[in-house]
Design a protein around this motif. Sequence first.
Motif, PDB file in Angstrom:
ATOM      1  N   ASP A  46       0.828  -1.043  -0.137  1.00  0.00           N
ATOM      2  CA  ASP A  46       0.006  -0.044   0.140  1.00  0.00           C
ATOM      3  C   ASP A  46       0.883   1.230   0.037  1.00  0.00           C
ATOM      4  O   ASP A  46       1.147   1.686   0.970  1.00  0.00           O
ATOM      5  N   TYR A  47       1.285   1.759  -1.120  1.00  0.00           N
ATOM      6  CA  TYR A  47       2.396   2.885  -1.152  1.00  0.00           C
ATOM      7  C   TYR A  47       1.446   4.313  -1.116  1.00  0.00           C
ATOM      8  O   TYR A  47       1.889   4.811  -0.351  1.00  0.00           O
ATOM      9  N   GLU A  48       0.485   4.193  -1.864  1.00  0.00           N
ATOM     10  CA  GLU A  48      -0.323   5.770  -1.728  1.00  0.00           C
ATOM     11  C   GLU A  48      -0.650   6.189  -0.179  1.00  0.00           C
ATOM     12  O   GLU A  48      -0.505   7.266  -0.011  1.00  0.00           O
ATOM     13  N   ALA A  49      -1.143   5.281   0.676  1.00  0.00           N
ATOM     14  CA  ALA A  49      -1.693   5.431   1.875  1.00  0.00           C
ATOM     15  C   ALA A  49      -0.576   5.986   2.569  1.00  0.00           C
ATOM     16  O   ALA A  49      -0.791   6.750   3.557  1.00  0.00           O
ATOM     17  N   GLY A  50       0.694   5.424   2.543  1.00  0.00           N
ATOM     18  CA  GLY A  50       1.664   5.608   3.372  1.00  0.00           C
ATOM     19  C   GLY A  50       2.561   7.129   3.083  1.00  0.00           C
ATOM     20  O   GLY A  50       3.155   7.477   3.895  1.00  0.00           O
ATOM     21  N   VAL A  51       2.536   7.447   1.931  1.00  0.00           N
ATOM     22  CA  VAL A  51       3.230   8.609   1.437  1.00  0.00           C
ATOM     23  C   VAL A  51       2.797   9.908   2.214  1.00  0.00           C
ATOM     24  O   VAL A  51       3.820  10.692   2.587  1.00  0.00           O
ATOM     25  N   PRO A  52       1.664  10.287   2.405  1.00  0.00           N
ATOM     26  CA  PRO A  52       1.390  11.396   3.200  1.00  0.00           C
ATOM     27  C   PRO A  52       1.940  11.767   4.609  1.00  0.00           C
ATOM     28  O   PRO A  52       2.246  12.828   4.821  1.00  0.00           O
ATOM     29  N   SER A  53       1.594  10.491   5.207  1.00  0.00           N
ATOM     30  CA  SER A  53       2.137  10.898   6.677  1.00  0.00           C
ATOM     31  C   SER A  53       2.972   9.499   7.345  1.00  0.00           C
ATOM     32  O   SER A  53       3.308   9.786   8.446  1.00  0.00           O
ATOM     33  N   SER A  54       3.221   8.379   6.773  1.00  0.00           N
ATOM     34  CA  SER A  54       3.872   7.475   7.445  1.00  0.00           C
ATOM     35  C   SER A  54       5.156   7.870   7.681  1.00  0.00           C
ATOM     36  O   SER A  54       6.074   8.539   6.915  1.00  0.00           O
ATOM     37  N   LYS A  71       9.990   3.383  -8.968  1.00  0.00           N
ATOM     38  CA  LYS A  71      10.758   2.073  -8.657  1.00  0.00           C
ATOM     39  C   LYS A  71       9.367   1.067  -8.136  1.00  0.00           C
ATOM     40  O   LYS A  71       9.675  -0.088  -7.934  1.00  0.00           O
ATOM     41  N   VAL A  72       8.153   1.643  -7.604  1.00  0.00           N
ATOM     42  CA  VAL A  72       7.620   0.967  -6.752  1.00  0.00           C
ATOM     43  C   VAL A  72       6.269   0.329  -7.801  1.00  0.00           C
ATOM     44  O   VAL A  72       5.872   0.766  -8.650  1.00  0.00           O
ATOM     45  N   ILE A  73       6.422  -1.126  -7.350  1.00  0.00           N
ATOM     46  CA  ILE A  73       5.073  -1.712  -7.830  1.00  0.00           C
ATOM     47  C   ILE A  73       4.202  -2.274  -6.801  1.00  0.00           C
ATOM     48  O   ILE A  73       4.732  -2.794  -5.845  1.00  0.00           O
ATOM     49  N   LEU A  74       3.003  -2.100  -7.049  1.00  0.00           N
ATOM     50  CA  LEU A  74       2.098  -2.698  -6.024  1.00  0.00           C
ATOM     51  C   LEU A  74       1.963  -4.191  -6.213  1.00  0.00           C
ATOM     52  O   LEU A  74       1.882  -4.740  -7.016  1.00  0.00           O
ATOM     53  N   LEU A  75       1.781  -4.659  -4.780  1.00  0.00           N
ATOM     54  CA  LEU A  75       2.189  -6.161  -4.701  1.00  0.00           C
ATOM     55  C   LEU A  75       0.605  -6.770  -5.538  1.00  0.00           C
ATOM     56  O   LEU A  75       0.900  -7.703  -6.052  1.00  0.00           O
ATOM     57  N   GLU A  76      -0.555  -6.218  -5.306  1.00  0.00           N
ATOM     58  CA  GLU A  76      -1.767  -6.685  -5.885  1.00  0.00           C
ATOM     59  C   GLU A  76      -1.538  -6.985  -7.409  1.00  0.00           C
ATOM     60  O   GLU A  76      -2.137  -7.753  -7.952  1.00  0.00           O
ATOM     61  N   LYS A  77      -0.666  -5.811  -7.963  1.00  0.00           N
ATOM     62  CA  LYS A  77      -0.505  -5.926  -9.456  1.00  0.00           C
ATOM     63  C   LYS A  77       0.442  -7.061  -9.723  1.00  0.00           C
ATOM     64  O   LYS A  77       0.438  -7.709 -10.786  1.00  0.00           O
ATOM     65  N   LEU A  78       1.524  -7.085  -9.160  1.00  0.00           N
ATOM     66  CA  LEU A  78       2.406  -8.312  -9.281  1.00  0.00           C
ATOM     67  C   LEU A  78       1.870  -9.602  -9.010  1.00  0.00           C
ATOM     68  O   LEU A  78       2.286 -10.593  -9.907  1.00  0.00           O
TER      69      LEU A  78
END
Length: 134
Positions: A46-54, A71-78
């Motif tokens: 879950d990339y987009e959810a983490g970018v703003p505040s993690s 460089k990021v690929i989502l696990l669900e896509k992979l």
Amino acid sequence: MVGATSASTPYLHVDHFVPGHLYLHIGMRDIDAEAIESFDHIVCDDYEAGVPSSSQSLFGLARKTPEIGDKVILLEKLLAEPDQAIQQHPERKLMFNAFGLSIFDLVLAHEALQRLLKQPDSNVVQFDLSKERS
């Protein structure tokens, strides 16, 4: 290699990783920005959810250097569309960054186990956790 601590400062640096390494980042700040940038691919649940505040290392870097997202690929896509170029390879460094809900981790573990068990040379032994052992 697994980074699974609540470290306040990174202790893993670029020289800790060589081509062929798979790094599982499930901690907070185990790895520094230079090391993250050295990976060829970063798989994230879950990339987009983490970018703003993690405060995880990857997301802190993403706020400063948005290009890391390339460089990021989502696990669900992979999982839906396996990509041989992103699989572990002796000449590439691969990072998996766990961020999402724990239920996603359980589903991922189940899927990985099922795929492993289908491999003809798999020597994985299953056991029933509900039975007591002596």
